[in-house]
Scaffold this motif. Sequence first.
Motif, mmCIF file in Angstrom:
data_model
loop_
_atom_site.group_PDB
_atom_site.id
_atom_site.type_symbol
_atom_site.label_atom_id
_atom_site.label_comp_id
_atom_site.label_asym_id
_atom_site.label_seq_id
_atom_site.Cartn_x
_atom_site.Cartn_y
_atom_site.Cartn_z
ATOM 1 N N LYS A 9 79.040 14.837 31.269
ATOM 2 C CA LYS A 9 77.897 15.313 32.057
ATOM 3 C C LYS A 9 76.867 14.219 32.298
ATOM 4 O O LYS A 9 76.242 14.170 33.365
ATOM 5 C CB LYS A 9 77.243 16.504 31.336
ATOM 6 N N ASP A 10 76.657 13.339 31.333
ATOM 7 C CA ASP A 10 75.653 12.284 31.466
ATOM 8 C C ASP A 10 76.262 10.950 31.889
ATOM 9 O O ASP A 10 75.676 9.884 31.686
ATOM 10 C CB ASP A 10 74.883 12.109 30.159
ATOM 11 N N LYS A 471 79.095 16.028 40.263
ATOM 12 C CA LYS A 471 77.811 16.701 40.061
ATOM 13 C C LYS A 471 77.974 18.216 40.118
ATOM 14 O O LYS A 471 77.378 18.947 39.322
ATOM 15 C CB LYS A 471 76.797 16.232 41.098
ATOM 16 N N ASN A 474 79.282 19.729 36.977
ATOM 17 C CA ASN A 474 78.358 19.703 35.848
ATOM 18 C C ASN A 474 77.032 20.403 36.124
ATOM 19 O O ASN A 474 76.097 20.277 35.339
ATOM 20 C CB ASN A 474 78.105 18.253 35.423
ATOM 21 N N SER A 475 76.960 21.113 37.253
ATOM 22 C CA SER A 475 75.709 21.805 37.600
ATOM 23 C C SER A 475 75.653 23.165 36.911
ATOM 24 O O SER A 475 76.647 23.702 36.453
ATOM 25 C CB SER A 475 75.624 21.971 39.103
#
Length: 475
Positions: A9-10, A471, A474-475
Motif C-alpha cells: 500500500k505504501d 491506487k 489500495n483505496s
Amino acid sequence: MSDSYKFPKDFLWGGAIAANQAEGAYLEDGKSVNVSDLNMYTDKVALHKKSNKGMTTDQIKYALEDKENYYPKRYGIDFYHTYKEDLRLLKEMGMNAFRTSISWSRVFPNGDDKEPNEKALIFYDNLIDEIISCGMEPLITLSHYEMPVLYTLEKHGWLNYDTIDAFVRFSLLVMERYKDKVKYWIPVNQINLIKKETYAHLGYPSDVVDNADNAKWQAMHHELVACAIIYEKAKVINPDFQIGVMNYHDYTYPATTEPETVLRSYQYNQHELVFSDILARGNYPGYILRYFNEHDIKVEMKQEDLDVLKRNTVDFVSFSYYYTSVIDKDSEKEYPNEYLSKNPWGWASDPVGLRLSLNMYYDRYQLPIIIAENGSGSIDELTADHKVHDDYRIDYFKDHLKQIEEAIKDGVEMIGYFPWGPIDIVSCSSSEMSKRYGFIYVDLDNLGQGSGNRYLKDSYYWYKEQIEKWKNQNS
C-alpha cells in the motif's frame, strides 16, 4: 499476464535522475566544473571511458580548456530551469516519489570551501519543495559523480583521507537543512562501480598512483568510512532518516555447470556485493580479506575506521538493475547471455534475473529493498505529430514489474521502484541523448540541438494506467 500489479500500500512508484545528467547550468550561480562535466561526446565513447584506468592529469586539463568539442553533461536537459514543469509531468503520471542528487560541485565549488554556496542551496530548497508539493517523496543521492574537478586535482579525491571530512561535512550540511523534508538518503550512487567509473567515482587522476588496484581499494575504504560516519551523525539530526547503500547490480551467471565455472561466477558476484556486505553487516568479509592477501593489496585501516563501520549499518539496500551477464572459469570479463534479447548497446534484458536478484539481496541482508534504477536505453523516433510509439519500452516494464510482483510474493520486502530517467536525460555511460530511457521525450540530439520541448510517449500513458490501477487496489 495481468497488467495490474499487487504491490504494498505504501509502495514508492518513483523515477530517478542525477543532477549531472539533467541540470545543466554547469557554471551558473557559482557551480564549478565537476568530474562528469569532462565527458566529451564523440560517436564512439566519452573521453574518460577510453580506459578503465580513468583520466590522467593532462586529460583532465585538456577537457577543462577545450573549446572545440561538445560536453553534453554541462548542459543536460536544462532541468535547473525546467524542473517545475518536468516534475508536474511526473506528478500527472501518478508518481509518488522522485530520486535525484545534490551536486557537491554546486554546494562546495572547491570541495572544501569555508562556506557553502547559498545560491546552490536555495536552488535545492526550491527543488525539494517542488518535489514535495507534487506529492512525491524525495530520495536524495549525496554523491553521484559530482565531485569538483579542482578538488580532484588538488586533493586527489577519495585517495586522500581528508576527503572523509570534506564529504561528511557536505552531506551533513544538506541533511540538516532538509531534515524535515527528506526521509530517504543514498550517500553514494552505485558504490561498487569502480571498475568502470574510476575517475568519476573515486576522483583521483590515474597518473598520481603507482599501483592502480591498491589505490582503488584504499580510496574505497575511505569512502566506506565516510558513509558509516554519515549514518552515525545523521541519525542524531533525525532518528527517522532511512539511509541506505546502493550497488550497481550486474548479476553474472556461470557459462556452464562445470563446478569451477560455477565457483568463478559465485566469486564474481561476491566481489560485486563486497561494499554492501561491509555497510550492511559492519565488517570486511573474509573472502575480500583473502583476496587482498593473495593479490598483495595493502589497505591502511585505522581501528577507529573499523569501529565506526561496525557501529553503523544501513537501514535499507538498493541497487540499479539493467542487465545480466555470463562468465566462464577463465574469463576476466563477463559477456552477454545468448538466450536474452539485447538493446542497441548490447545490454541484455533479463526480467527473471531481477526476481532472482531481489531474492538474493533479501536472503543476504534481510533488509528492505529499493530498486533505485531500472530501464533500457532505446532509440526513439519522434513522429511528425510529436508522438513516440514505444511498445518496446512498455513490454520491458511489463515484464520487469511482473517479476517484482513475483519477488514480493516470495517474501521480499520492497519499498519502491524507480525507473531510470523517467524523462530523457544525457546517458551516463556514453554521453548521448539518443540513448533514451524516459517516458517523456526531450527534443534534443547528441550535440544539444533541438527545441528542448517535452513530449509524452505511449509508455507514459501506459505507466500512468498501472499506477492508477495500483491506487484503486489500495483505496
